[in-house]
Write an enzyme that holds these catalytic residues in place. Structure first.
Site, mmCIF file in Angstrom:
data_model
loop_
_atom_site.group_PDB
_atom_site.id
_atom_site.type_symbol
_atom_site.label_atom_id
_atom_site.label_comp_id
_atom_site.label_asym_id
_atom_site.label_seq_id
_atom_site.Cartn_x
_atom_site.Cartn_y
_atom_site.Cartn_z
ATOM 1 N N GLY A 14 -7.809 -1.569 1.913
ATOM 2 C CA GLY A 14 -7.797 -1.403 0.463
ATOM 3 C C GLY A 14 -7.716 0.036 -0.024
ATOM 4 O O GLY A 14 -8.146 0.326 -1.143
ATOM 5 N N SER A 15 -7.117 0.924 0.782
ATOM 6 C CA SER A 15 -7.034 2.308 0.297
ATOM 7 C C SER A 15 -6.109 2.400 -0.919
ATOM 8 O O SER A 15 -6.344 3.220 -1.813
ATOM 9 C CB SER A 15 -6.580 3.254 1.408
ATOM 10 O OG SER A 15 -5.234 3.051 1.727
ATOM 11 N N ASN A 16 -5.097 1.560 -0.969
ATOM 12 C CA ASN A 16 -4.230 1.560 -2.160
ATOM 13 C C ASN A 16 -4.966 1.008 -3.371
ATOM 14 O O ASN A 16 -4.856 1.550 -4.471
ATOM 15 C CB ASN A 16 -2.962 0.753 -1.902
ATOM 16 C CG ASN A 16 -1.918 1.576 -1.188
ATOM 17 O OD1 ASN A 16 -1.273 2.423 -1.782
ATOM 18 N ND2 ASN A 16 -1.787 1.351 0.112
ATOM 19 N N LEU A 84 -0.243 -10.103 2.820
ATOM 20 C CA LEU A 84 0.837 -10.480 3.748
ATOM 21 C C LEU A 84 1.453 -11.852 3.537
ATOM 22 O O LEU A 84 2.511 -12.147 4.085
ATOM 23 C CB LEU A 84 0.327 -10.370 5.194
ATOM 24 C CG LEU A 84 -0.156 -8.979 5.610
ATOM 25 C CD1 LEU A 84 -0.592 -8.989 7.070
ATOM 26 C CD2 LEU A 84 0.911 -7.933 5.392
ATOM 27 N N LEU A 86 3.456 -14.987 1.928
ATOM 28 C CA LEU A 86 4.582 -15.196 1.034
ATOM 29 C C LEU A 86 4.045 -15.747 -0.290
ATOM 30 O O LEU A 86 3.123 -16.564 -0.287
ATOM 31 C CB LEU A 86 5.501 -16.222 1.688
ATOM 32 C CG LEU A 86 6.966 -16.226 1.312
ATOM 33 C CD1 LEU A 86 7.607 -14.870 1.590
ATOM 34 C CD2 LEU A 86 7.689 -17.302 2.110
ATOM 35 N N ASN A 101 5.118 -5.310 -5.290
ATOM 36 C CA ASN A 101 4.594 -5.092 -3.945
ATOM 37 C C ASN A 101 4.921 -3.661 -3.515
ATOM 38 O O ASN A 101 5.885 -3.067 -3.980
ATOM 39 C CB ASN A 101 5.259 -6.075 -2.966
ATOM 40 C CG ASN A 101 4.759 -5.911 -1.541
ATOM 41 O OD1 ASN A 101 3.544 -5.778 -1.300
ATOM 42 N ND2 ASN A 101 5.675 -5.895 -0.590
ATOM 43 N N HIS A 103 5.814 -1.544 -0.021
ATOM 44 C CA HIS A 103 6.164 -1.701 1.386
ATOM 45 C C HIS A 103 6.184 -0.309 2.022
ATOM 46 O O HIS A 103 6.762 0.624 1.451
ATOM 47 C CB HIS A 103 7.529 -2.384 1.523
ATOM 48 C CG HIS A 103 7.868 -2.700 2.935
ATOM 49 N ND1 HIS A 103 7.337 -3.785 3.583
ATOM 50 C CD2 HIS A 103 8.636 -2.041 3.842
ATOM 51 C CE1 HIS A 103 7.771 -3.787 4.838
ATOM 52 N NE2 HIS A 103 8.555 -2.755 5.016
ATOM 53 N N ASP A 144 10.046 -9.111 1.078
ATOM 54 C CA ASP A 144 10.643 -7.780 0.910
ATOM 55 C C ASP A 144 12.073 -7.804 0.357
ATOM 56 O O ASP A 144 12.871 -6.912 0.649
ATOM 57 C CB ASP A 144 10.643 -7.012 2.257
ATOM 58 C CG ASP A 144 9.241 -6.887 2.830
ATOM 59 O OD1 ASP A 144 8.276 -6.813 2.042
ATOM 60 O OD2 ASP A 144 9.104 -6.873 4.065
ATOM 61 N N GLU A 173 1.973 6.588 -0.783
ATOM 62 C CA GLU A 173 1.552 5.381 -1.498
ATOM 63 C C GLU A 173 0.509 5.698 -2.544
ATOM 64 O O GLU A 173 0.612 5.270 -3.696
ATOM 65 C CB GLU A 173 0.993 4.351 -0.499
ATOM 66 C CG GLU A 173 2.053 3.827 0.432
ATOM 67 C CD GLU A 173 1.555 2.713 1.340
ATOM 68 O OE1 GLU A 173 2.371 1.865 1.691
ATOM 69 O OE2 GLU A 173 0.364 2.698 1.709
HETATM 70 C C1 GRF Z 1 0.034 -0.252 2.937
HETATM 71 O O1 GRF Z 1 0.662 0.571 3.874
HETATM 72 C C2 GRF Z 1 1.076 -1.030 2.146
HETATM 73 O O2 GRF Z 1 2.302 -0.394 2.056
HETATM 74 C C3 GRF Z 1 1.227 -2.298 2.934
HETATM 75 O O3 GRF Z 1 -0.053 -2.553 3.449
HETATM 76 C C4 GRF Z 1 -0.784 -1.346 3.595
HETATM 77 C C5 GRF Z 1 -2.117 -1.535 2.943
HETATM 78 O O4 GRF Z 1 -2.951 -0.434 3.186
HETATM 79 N N1 GRF Z 1 1.814 -3.355 2.138
HETATM 80 P P1 GRF Z 1 -4.348 -0.315 2.464
HETATM 81 O O5 GRF Z 1 -5.159 -1.548 2.806
HETATM 82 O O6 GRF Z 1 -4.113 -0.197 1.001
HETATM 83 O O7 GRF Z 1 -4.953 0.927 3.040
#
Ligand code: GRF
Length: 188
Positions: A14-16, A84, A86, A101, A103, A144, A173
């Protein structure tokens, strides 16, 4: 003005999600209203808790059933950040042009089933690519394949490893995903 509501779907660390939450903390017109995950032990759920954001953990059966939409009432944008599965057709239809999304590569390269997380960076490394990057795209019923919203690139060198590639991509990201979400939600 009514707040725009974002639901984040994630199943990893969940870093994003964290970068998105931090980015919108000071924005009074946007609210991260839900963090949803198919994994009960996903790190992203701790992040949600830390920020007092509602969470939802669901099974594949629940996700496949259109009753699932009850959890997304008055959500303006669904953000997939390391999710992940669909997206089922009923959800794509109900949220037409409202699901995005991220990627971790420059689609259409390194996309499709099985191309996630470390696999992507390993493949980029194995092919000795001189650059990689991120793709933010609309989501449809295929992995994708939705229309690309934006791509950002980073240069790779001979000394890069799958780990350093992953780190470089994560940095991109965290910098570009929140900004892009803001741009989309403000133009809705
Ligand atoms: C990220 O690299 C994103 O592009 C992909 O999954 C990863 C999730 O990373 N879809 P995080 O859990 O947000 O660190």
């Amino acid at each position: 003005m009514k707040k725009k509501r974002i639901a984040i779907f994630a199943s990893g660390t969940g870093s994003n999600a964290n970068a998105i939450i931090e980015y919108f903390k000071t924005n009074n017109s946007v609210e991260i209203c839900l963090i949803a995950s198919n994994k009960a032990d996903a790190g992203v759920l701790n992040i949600a808790e830390k920020h007092n954001i509602s969470t939802l953990v669901f099974s594949r059966e629940e996700f496949k059933n259109a009753d699932f939409l009850q959890h997304l009432k008055s959500v303006d944008l669904v953000v997939l950040a390391g999710f992940l599965w669909l997206i089922p057709e009923y959800l794509v239809k109900a949220f037409s042009n409202k699901i995005i999304n991220i990627h971790p590569a420059l689609l259409p390269k390194y996309g499709g089933k099985g191309m996630y997380g470390r696999n992507v960076h390993q493949a980029v490394f194995d092919n000795r690519e001189t650059e990689t990057g991120i793709t933010i795209h609309w989501v449809n019923e295929h992995y994708d394949k939705g229309t690309i919203i934006c791509q950002e690139k980073v240069t790779l060198s001979d000394t890069d490893t799958p780990e350093t590639i992953q780190r470089k991509v994560h940095q991109l990201e965290h910098e570009y995903f929140p900004k892009t979400i803001e741009r989309i939600i403000c133009s809705q």
